[in-house]
Scaffold this motif. Structure first.
Motif, PDB file in Angstrom:
ATOM      1  N   PHE A 436      16.100  39.016  34.771  1.00  0.00           N
ATOM      2  CA  PHE A 436      17.404  39.233  35.399  1.00  0.00           C
ATOM      3  C   PHE A 436      18.095  37.906  35.715  1.00  0.00           C
ATOM      4  O   PHE A 436      19.273  37.711  35.415  1.00  0.00           O
ATOM      5  CB  PHE A 436      17.233  40.064  36.671  1.00  0.00           C
ATOM      6  CG  PHE A 436      18.467  40.125  37.515  1.00  0.00           C
ATOM      7  CD1 PHE A 436      19.532  40.942  37.154  1.00  0.00           C
ATOM      8  CD2 PHE A 436      18.589  39.337  38.656  1.00  0.00           C
ATOM      9  CE1 PHE A 436      20.684  40.990  37.925  1.00  0.00           C
ATOM     10  CE2 PHE A 436      19.730  39.374  39.435  1.00  0.00           C
ATOM     11  CZ  PHE A 436      20.785  40.208  39.067  1.00  0.00           C
ATOM     12  N   HIS A 437      17.334  36.974  36.355  1.00  0.00           N
ATOM     13  CA  HIS A 437      17.928  35.684  36.718  1.00  0.00           C
ATOM     14  C   HIS A 437      18.315  34.887  35.474  1.00  0.00           C
ATOM     15  O   HIS A 437      19.360  34.227  35.444  1.00  0.00           O
ATOM     16  CB  HIS A 437      16.950  34.883  37.582  1.00  0.00           C
ATOM     17  CG  HIS A 437      16.823  35.409  38.979  1.00  0.00           C
ATOM     18  ND1 HIS A 437      17.910  35.600  39.807  1.00  0.00           N
ATOM     19  CD2 HIS A 437      15.728  35.794  39.702  1.00  0.00           C
ATOM     20  CE1 HIS A 437      17.505  36.074  40.978  1.00  0.00           C
ATOM     21  NE2 HIS A 437      16.179  36.197  40.937  1.00  0.00           N
ATOM     22  N   THR A 438      17.488  34.924  34.440  1.00  0.00           N
ATOM     23  CA  THR A 438      17.802  34.198  33.209  1.00  0.00           C
ATOM     24  C   THR A 438      19.062  34.743  32.561  1.00  0.00           C
ATOM     25  O   THR A 438      19.958  33.993  32.143  1.00  0.00           O
ATOM     26  CB  THR A 438      16.622  34.309  32.219  1.00  0.00           C
ATOM     27  OG1 THR A 438      15.443  33.777  32.822  1.00  0.00           O
ATOM     28  CG2 THR A 438      16.919  33.538  30.942  1.00  0.00           C
ATOM     29  N   LEU A 439      19.171  36.069  32.473  1.00  0.00           N
ATOM     30  CA  LEU A 439      20.345  36.688  31.871  1.00  0.00           C
ATOM     31  C   LEU A 439      21.592  36.431  32.717  1.00  0.00           C
ATOM     32  O   LEU A 439      22.677  36.146  32.183  1.00  0.00           O
ATOM     33  CB  LEU A 439      20.100  38.196  31.722  1.00  0.00           C
ATOM     34  CG  LEU A 439      21.221  39.010  31.061  1.00  0.00           C
ATOM     35  CD1 LEU A 439      21.471  38.510  29.640  1.00  0.00           C
ATOM     36  CD2 LEU A 439      20.863  40.495  31.038  1.00  0.00           C
ATOM     37  N   HIS A 440      21.443  36.513  34.036  1.00  0.00           N
ATOM     38  CA  HIS A 440      22.574  36.269  34.938  1.00  0.00           C
ATOM     39  C   HIS A 440      23.097  34.856  34.778  1.00  0.00           C
ATOM     40  O   HIS A 440      24.323  34.620  34.728  1.00  0.00           O
ATOM     41  CB  HIS A 440      22.133  36.530  36.386  1.00  0.00           C
ATOM     42  CG  HIS A 440      23.258  36.457  37.383  1.00  0.00           C
ATOM     43  ND1 HIS A 440      23.724  35.259  37.903  1.00  0.00           N
ATOM     44  CD2 HIS A 440      24.015  37.442  37.943  1.00  0.00           C
ATOM     45  CE1 HIS A 440      24.704  35.507  38.730  1.00  0.00           C
ATOM     46  NE2 HIS A 440      24.905  36.830  38.781  1.00  0.00           N
ATOM     47  N   SER A 441      22.187  33.895  34.676  1.00  0.00           N
ATOM     48  CA  SER A 441      22.584  32.493  34.536  1.00  0.00           C
ATOM     49  C   SER A 441      23.326  32.258  33.215  1.00  0.00           C
ATOM     50  O   SER A 441      24.356  31.568  33.177  1.00  0.00           O
ATOM     51  CB  SER A 441      21.349  31.596  34.624  1.00  0.00           C
ATOM     52  OG  SER A 441      21.688  30.241  34.401  1.00  0.00           O
ATOM     53  N   GLN A 442      22.833  32.843  32.127  1.00  0.00           N
ATOM     54  CA  GLN A 442      23.471  32.643  30.821  1.00  0.00           C
ATOM     55  C   GLN A 442      24.851  33.300  30.773  1.00  0.00           C
ATOM     56  O   GLN A 442      25.799  32.720  30.233  1.00  0.00           O
ATOM     57  CB  GLN A 442      22.572  33.206  29.721  1.00  0.00           C
ATOM     58  CG  GLN A 442      21.290  32.405  29.495  1.00  0.00           C
ATOM     59  CD  GLN A 442      20.489  32.931  28.317  1.00  0.00           C
ATOM     60  OE1 GLN A 442      20.879  33.903  27.684  1.00  0.00           O
ATOM     61  NE2 GLN A 442      19.364  32.287  28.029  1.00  0.00           N
ATOM     62  N   MET A 448      31.245  35.197  31.380  1.00  0.00           N
ATOM     63  CA  MET A 448      31.344  36.638  31.149  1.00  0.00           C
ATOM     64  C   MET A 448      31.164  37.450  32.414  1.00  0.00           C
ATOM     65  O   MET A 448      31.387  38.660  32.409  1.00  0.00           O
ATOM     66  CB  MET A 448      30.279  37.076  30.114  1.00  0.00           C
ATOM     67  CG  MET A 448      30.464  36.401  28.745  1.00  0.00           C
ATOM     68  SD  MET A 448      29.241  36.938  27.545  1.00  0.00           S
ATOM     69  CE  MET A 448      29.667  38.655  27.366  1.00  0.00           C
ATOM     70  N   LEU A 449      30.795  36.799  33.551  1.00  0.00           N
ATOM     71  CA  LEU A 449      30.659  37.501  34.819  1.00  0.00           C
ATOM     72  C   LEU A 449      31.960  37.443  35.588  1.00  0.00           C
ATOM     73  O   LEU A 449      32.633  36.403  35.585  1.00  0.00           O
ATOM     74  CB  LEU A 449      29.528  36.891  35.643  1.00  0.00           C
ATOM     75  CG  LEU A 449      28.090  37.234  35.225  1.00  0.00           C
ATOM     76  CD1 LEU A 449      27.088  36.535  36.137  1.00  0.00           C
ATOM     77  CD2 LEU A 449      27.861  38.718  35.228  1.00  0.00           C
TER      78      LEU A 449
END
Length: 457
Positions: A436-442, A448-449
């Motif tokens: 989750f943290h890896t995807l959120h950071s990318q 895109m957020l």
């Protein structure tokens, strides 16, 4: 072949089970290897290949009332009507099963698979029945169970990960599924080795290979039929219907117009039937694809409803099942006077499926014909009057199912978010949090957020 016949002479059939010695039974001549070297299907003598007893396939089991109704007709027309009536009955049953839904289709596929396996194994058993090979039939069915356990276990874990995750016993079976499958196979392998008997070694290994080739042809490819079904019932119905249509239309064109033999393995097949069946099947597949593409029930992948634990076929149809406008080539525009045409993309895919089912699919039937000629039988069994055994009706279906599976994987299927999510849910909580943290950071780095989400962090 003359030399082989001379060696087979001398008072009675030297290959009959009453006259052959154990040493001859283990020889290559007994297994038909000499005849294969000659490469002449039509000229095989009885010294090359053992015959299957008549009750296996060639007895007439046509219902008495049908025989009585058709008495007086020439044999050619009588067979035509028997095949026609039974074909209509099978097609009606097929429609009924489709109406009953995915569960009924899966059960039918499994039943057909078991029957096809039984028909092929029975041929091997009857050919070598007099030798009473230890555990041959028992081990054959045991290996069938092992292979089905492996394939269907993989399917359940792949498509229904969320369901598996909720049940503790299923979690254990899913985690160690391949190890359990391998252990079961090893048990059968050890039982086969323990069953080896002196003077029958070669025949036993031949039957061991017979069983495994049957598993490869029948079980593996029938599993692909199930895989296609889970992608959407349209991927199950259209390929099967294409083969049925081609079989019927090729038979009709050959019956009424056939003059030119097509292939020696199937003397009744003609070029007229082959070509007529091709064009009729392409048109049929194109129309059927148009009709089915309009309904979610057929185009949606088969899933599981988490509330009812039942199958569901509800979704937003993918692009290939949404009407598109296509510009026709200039040559076609000049002929038809149309500039554009509205089609479902799946209709274009159906042309490729129909072409394969008409041009390459029949080679599955030719392969089956070669197998039957090798053992001097007319049909695999006599289950369906006028048609033979179940395997006689599904020899082309398995080849078509394999092509459909490869076609979906090569040109249709893309990354499936639902399957990725199922796999994520099977990870430990700390692993899920790390992803989750890896995807959120990318996603944040790529902009895109939403801004509110970045500030909340």
């Amino acid at each position: 072949m003359t030399e082989l016949r001379k060696r087979g002479g001398g008072g009675g059939d030297p290959d009959s089970t009453e006259n052959i010695s154990d040493k001859e039974a283990d020889g290559d001549d007994r297994l038909g290897l000499q005849g294969d070297a000659e490469g002449e299907c039509d000229g095989d003598s009885k010294a090359d290949t053992p015959d299957v007893p008549l009750p296996t396939a060639d007895t007439d089991n046509t219902p008495q009332y049908l025989n009585k109704a058709l008495e007086g007709l020439p044999p050619r027309w009588k067979n035509y009507w028997i095949r026609g009536v039974l074909s209509l009955a099978m097609i009606s049953g097929f429609f009924l099963i489709i109406y009953m839904g995915p569960v009924a289709l899966i059960l039918v596929v499994m039943t057909v698979q078991i029957k096809c396996f039984q028909e092929i194994i029975t041929i091997g058993y009857r050919v070598y029945h007099s030798y009473e090979l230890p555990w041959f039939r028992t081990l054959s069915w045991y290996f069938l169970i092992c292979v089905n356990y492996f394939f269907y276990g993989e399917t359940v874990a792949d498509y229904f990960g969320a369901l598996v995750q909720r049940e503790e016993p299923l979690q254990f079976l899913a985690r160690y599924h391949r190890f359990i499958s391998f252990a079961l196979y090893l048990a059968g392998f050890c039982m086969f080795v323990l069953s080896l008997v002196k003077k029958h070694y070669r025949l036993q290994f031949y039957m061991f290979a017979w069983t495994h080739v049957t598993l490869l042809i029948v079980v593996t490819q029938s599993h692909l039929v199930i895989q296609n079904l889970f992608e959407g019932m349209i991927w199950f119905i259209v390929p099967i219907s294409i083969v049925i249509c081609n079989d019927i239309m090729a038979y009709l064109f050959g019956f009424f117009f056939g003059r030119t033999p097509l292939i020696k393995l199937s003397p009744k097949k003609t070029w007229e039937g082959f070509i007529g069946g091709f064009f009729a099947t392409v048109v049929f597949g194109f129309i059927l694809a148009y009709l089915l593409s309009q309904f979610q029930y057929f185009v949606c992948p088969v899933g599981v409803n988490s509330e009812t634990n039942g199958f569901t076929v509800e979704c937003e149809p993918s692009d290939i099942f949404v009407m598109h406008e296509y510009t026709l080539p200039a040559v076609v525009q000049n002929i038809l006077r149309w500039k554009t045409v509205n089609l479902y993309p799946f209709q274009i895919h159906s042309i490729f499926l129909s072409s394969f089912g008409s041009l390459i699919g029949p080679f599955g039937g030719f392969f089956a014909s070669g197998f039957k000629r090798a053992f001097k039988i007319k049909d695999f069994a006599n289950t369906i009057p006028g048609h033979g055994g179940i395997m006689d009706r599904f020899d082309c279906q398995y080849l078509m199912a394999t092509f459909t599976h490869v076609y979906i994987g090569s040109f249709i299927r893309g990354p499936n978010p639902s399957k990725v999510l199922q796999q994520l849910m099977m990870l430990r909580p700390e692993q899920q949090l790390s992803i989750f943290h890896t995807l959120h950071s990318q996603l944040r780095e790529r902009g895109m957020l939403p801004q509110a989400a970045a500030q909340a962090e």
